[in-house]
Design a protein around this motif. Structure first.
Motif, PDB file in Angstrom:
ATOM      1  N   GLY A   1      11.276  -8.238   6.325  1.00 40.07           N
ATOM      2  CA  GLY A   1       9.970  -7.596   6.580  1.00 40.07           C
ATOM      3  C   GLY A   1       8.822  -8.591   6.605  1.00 40.07           C
ATOM      4  O   GLY A   1       8.961  -9.741   6.207  1.00 40.07           O
ATOM      5  N   GLY A   2       7.683  -8.109   7.063  1.00 35.99           N
ATOM      6  CA  GLY A   2       6.476  -8.941   7.125  1.00 35.99           C
ATOM      7  C   GLY A   2       6.521  -9.835   8.351  1.00 35.99           C
ATOM      8  O   GLY A   2       7.543  -9.944   9.029  1.00 35.99           O
ATOM      9  N   GLY A   3       5.411 -10.462   8.670  1.00 33.49           N
ATOM     10  CA  GLY A   3       5.390 -11.331   9.844  1.00 33.49           C
ATOM     11  C   GLY A   3       4.008 -11.864  10.131  1.00 33.49           C
ATOM     12  O   GLY A   3       3.067 -11.636   9.366  1.00 33.49           O
TER      13      GLY A   3
ATOM     14  N   ILE B   1      -1.600 -11.821   9.342  1.00 37.13           N
ATOM     15  CA  ILE B   1      -0.376 -12.054   8.567  1.00 37.13           C
ATOM     16  C   ILE B   1      -0.081 -10.792   7.763  1.00 37.13           C
ATOM     17  O   ILE B   1      -0.978 -10.242   7.121  1.00 37.13           O
ATOM     18  CB  ILE B   1      -0.593 -13.250   7.598  1.00 37.13           C
ATOM     19  N   HIS B   2       1.172 -10.353   7.803  1.00 41.70           N
ATOM     20  CA  HIS B   2       1.586  -9.229   6.951  1.00 41.70           C
ATOM     21  C   HIS B   2       2.650  -9.735   5.989  1.00 41.70           C
ATOM     22  O   HIS B   2       3.652 -10.297   6.420  1.00 41.70           O
ATOM     23  CB  HIS B   2       2.147  -8.100   7.816  1.00 41.70           C
ATOM     24  N   THR B   3       2.402  -9.562   4.691  1.00 43.47           N
ATOM     25  CA  THR B   3       3.406  -9.994   3.718  1.00 43.47           C
ATOM     26  C   THR B   3       3.767  -8.843   2.787  1.00 43.47           C
ATOM     27  O   THR B   3       3.030  -7.864   2.658  1.00 43.47           O
ATOM     28  CB  THR B   3       2.941 -11.185   2.845  1.00 43.47           C
ATOM     29  N   HIS B   4       4.894  -9.020   2.145  1.00 44.53           N
ATOM     30  CA  HIS B   4       5.340  -8.085   1.110  1.00 44.53           C
ATOM     31  C   HIS B   4       5.210  -8.770  -0.253  1.00 44.53           C
ATOM     32  O   HIS B   4       6.090  -8.632  -1.105  1.00 44.53           O
ATOM     33  CB  HIS B   4       6.791  -7.669   1.378  1.00 44.53           C
ATOM     34  N   SER B   5       4.144  -9.519  -0.424  1.00 44.76           N
ATOM     35  CA  SER B   5       3.905 -10.215  -1.697  1.00 44.76           C
ATOM     36  C   SER B   5       4.070  -9.252  -2.874  1.00 44.76           C
ATOM     37  O   SER B   5       3.462  -8.185  -2.916  1.00 44.76           O
ATOM     38  CB  SER B   5       2.477 -10.774  -1.687  1.00 44.76           C
TER      39      SER B   5
ATOM     40  N   HIS C   1       6.948   4.592   8.643  1.00 41.48           N
ATOM     41  CA  HIS C   1       7.148   3.549   9.651  1.00 41.48           C
ATOM     42  C   HIS C   1       5.911   2.671   9.717  1.00 41.48           C
ATOM     43  O   HIS C   1       4.787   3.173   9.679  1.00 41.48           O
ATOM     44  CB  HIS C   1       7.421   4.164  11.026  1.00 41.48           C
ATOM     45  N   GLU C   2       6.163   1.360   9.877  1.00 42.24           N
ATOM     46  CA  GLU C   2       5.069   0.378   9.852  1.00 42.24           C
ATOM     47  C   GLU C   2       3.959   0.740  10.854  1.00 42.24           C
ATOM     48  O   GLU C   2       2.776   0.724  10.531  1.00 42.24           O
ATOM     49  CB  GLU C   2       5.648  -1.008  10.183  1.00 42.24           C
ATOM     50  N   GLU C   3       4.379   1.083  12.062  1.00 41.89           N
ATOM     51  CA  GLU C   3       3.373   1.318  13.105  1.00 41.89           C
ATOM     52  C   GLU C   3       2.471   2.512  12.791  1.00 41.89           C
ATOM     53  O   GLU C   3       1.347   2.602  13.275  1.00 41.89           O
ATOM     54  CB  GLU C   3       4.028   1.463  14.500  1.00 41.89           C
TER      55      GLU C   3
ATOM     56  N   ARG D   1       2.298   0.170  -2.485  1.00 42.86           N
ATOM     57  CA  ARG D   1       3.758   0.089  -2.664  1.00 42.86           C
ATOM     58  C   ARG D   1       4.446  -0.582  -1.493  1.00 42.86           C
ATOM     59  O   ARG D   1       5.597  -0.268  -1.165  1.00 42.86           O
ATOM     60  CB  ARG D   1       4.342   1.498  -2.887  1.00 42.86           C
ATOM     61  N   HIS D   2       3.747  -1.479  -0.803  1.00 47.19           N
ATOM     62  CA  HIS D   2       4.326  -2.097   0.392  1.00 47.19           C
ATOM     63  C   HIS D   2       3.931  -3.580   0.512  1.00 47.19           C
ATOM     64  O   HIS D   2       4.798  -4.436   0.509  1.00 47.19           O
ATOM     65  CB  HIS D   2       3.873  -1.274   1.613  1.00 47.19           C
ATOM     66  N   GLY D   3       2.652  -3.881   0.603  1.00 49.65           N
ATOM     67  CA  GLY D   3       2.268  -5.280   0.820  1.00 49.65           C
ATOM     68  C   GLY D   3       0.813  -5.406   1.204  1.00 49.65           C
ATOM     69  O   GLY D   3      -0.031  -4.643   0.746  1.00 49.65           O
TER      70      GLY D   3
HETATM   71 ZN   LIG Z   1       5.874  -4.372   5.952  1.00 50.87          ZN
END
Ligand SMILES: [Zn+2]
Ligand SMILES: CSC[C@@H](O)[C@@H](O)C(=O)COP(=O)(O)O
Length: 297
Positions: free
Chosen positions: A41-43, A107-111, A174-176, A199-201
């Motif tokens: 996940g993330g990108g 930037i999307h992270t799941h930190s 869903h992410e979108e 609860r995601h990032g």
């Molecule tokens: Zn995500």
């Protein structure tokens, strides 16, 4: 993840390490080692000139190669380069929301720290009988705030004594489907460069790739610091060491929010069912748990 030569390769093949296709791969490798884009996940996406460069979806982000990168024409939103088999990141509409508001990189992270602070805000709201919608993550008197700009079209950076507010949106299946609430948060808080997803990032952006990366690092540090304040000192250290241990053992596909150390005498619980091993009761990690250890391996 090697694709055969195909149309549009010239858009992503370059000897320049700062070419967006190379840069996205380098960033994602580093983000993976920080535990930010684990479990695929993330990108990251970069807007450069007329082109949007986008990481593929659902792949091992640390193994990506430039030829795996999608290229979109920003003006027409049509793909100029689509690697076969792969799909563009599910975050693409969210990346576009950032670009539409002037960003050059998103930037999307799941930190884990980002996820944990959203849980703490949720807990505090419940304890204080406050509504969760409208609640931001707030932090002040933290050095890293000085790495965050005051806002779009505002000169300078936040100061040590300023309060940083990061809006939080609810997660979706869903992410979108996060797109509309992300856009609402961006428009409601036009000075923000980040939106947390409960609860995601976190989504973080900047005018360019360097600024977006700096923001992502600063936000992670802010969240980390909050956890230090929030948990008892020893518990926070223990949690960090626990995570570091897993990161550097390459047991990276781990979601600490699902960890359970349910034997009551071996754990202490922080809110929202995150169990933290108690110092001295977790001998496997004992060497790391001295109060002044840095938490790094
Ligand atoms: Zn995500
Ligand atoms: C661990 S899967 C998580 C994903 O569903 C989602 O949260 C996400 O970040 C999508 O990332 P993607 O870029 O499509 O691989």
């Amino acid at each position: 993840m090697q694709d055969r030569a195909q149309a549009g390769d010239q858009l992503v093949i370059s000897d320049d390490p700062h070419h967006p296709a190379n840069h996205i791969c380098t960033l994602c490798r580093n983000f993976y080692n920080l535990g930010w884009v684990t479990g695929t996940g993330g990108g990251t996406s970069i807007l450069k000139g007329p082109h949007v460069f986008i990481a593929p979806s659902g792949v091992q982000k640390e193994l990506m190669q430039p030829e795996n990168i999608f290229v979109l024409d920003y003006a027409t939103r049509s793909y100029l380069r689509k690697p076969p088999v792969l799909k563009p990141s599910a975050c693409t509409p969210l990346f576009m929301a950032a670009f539409d508001r002037g960003a050059g990189c998103c930037i999307h992270t799941h930190s884990q720290w980002a996820v944990l602070v959203t849980l703490l805000v949720e807990r505090d709201a419940a304890q204080n009988g406050e509504k969760l919608e409208d609640k931001c993550f707030e932090i002040e008197k933290i050095e890293q705030i000085k790495g965050i700009p005051r806002g779009r079209r505002k000169p300078g950076m936040l100061g040590f004594f300023d309060k940083l507010r990061v809006p939080i949106i609810e997660n979706t299946a869903h992410e979108e489907d996060l797109t509309s609430s992300l856009e609402v948060a961006m428009d409601r808080y036009p000075d923000t460069y980040a939106v947390l997803v409960r609860r995601h990032g976190v989504y973080v952006w900047g005018d360019d790739v360097h600024k977006a990366k700096t923001q992502a690092e600063s936000r992670d540090e802010d969240a980390w610091t909050t956890l230090d304040d929030e948990l008892s000192f020893v518990d926070a250290r223990c949690l960090k060491n626990h995570i570091y241990k897993h990161r550097y053992n390459q047991n990276i596909q781990r979601d600490i929010s699902k960890d359970r150390y349910d034997t009551a005498e071996n754990t202490t619980r922080i809110p929202n069912r995150i169990a933290v091993p108690i110092v001295g009761k977790y001998p496997k990690y004992a060497e790391d748990l001295t109060p002044h250890s840095t938490g790094t391996p």
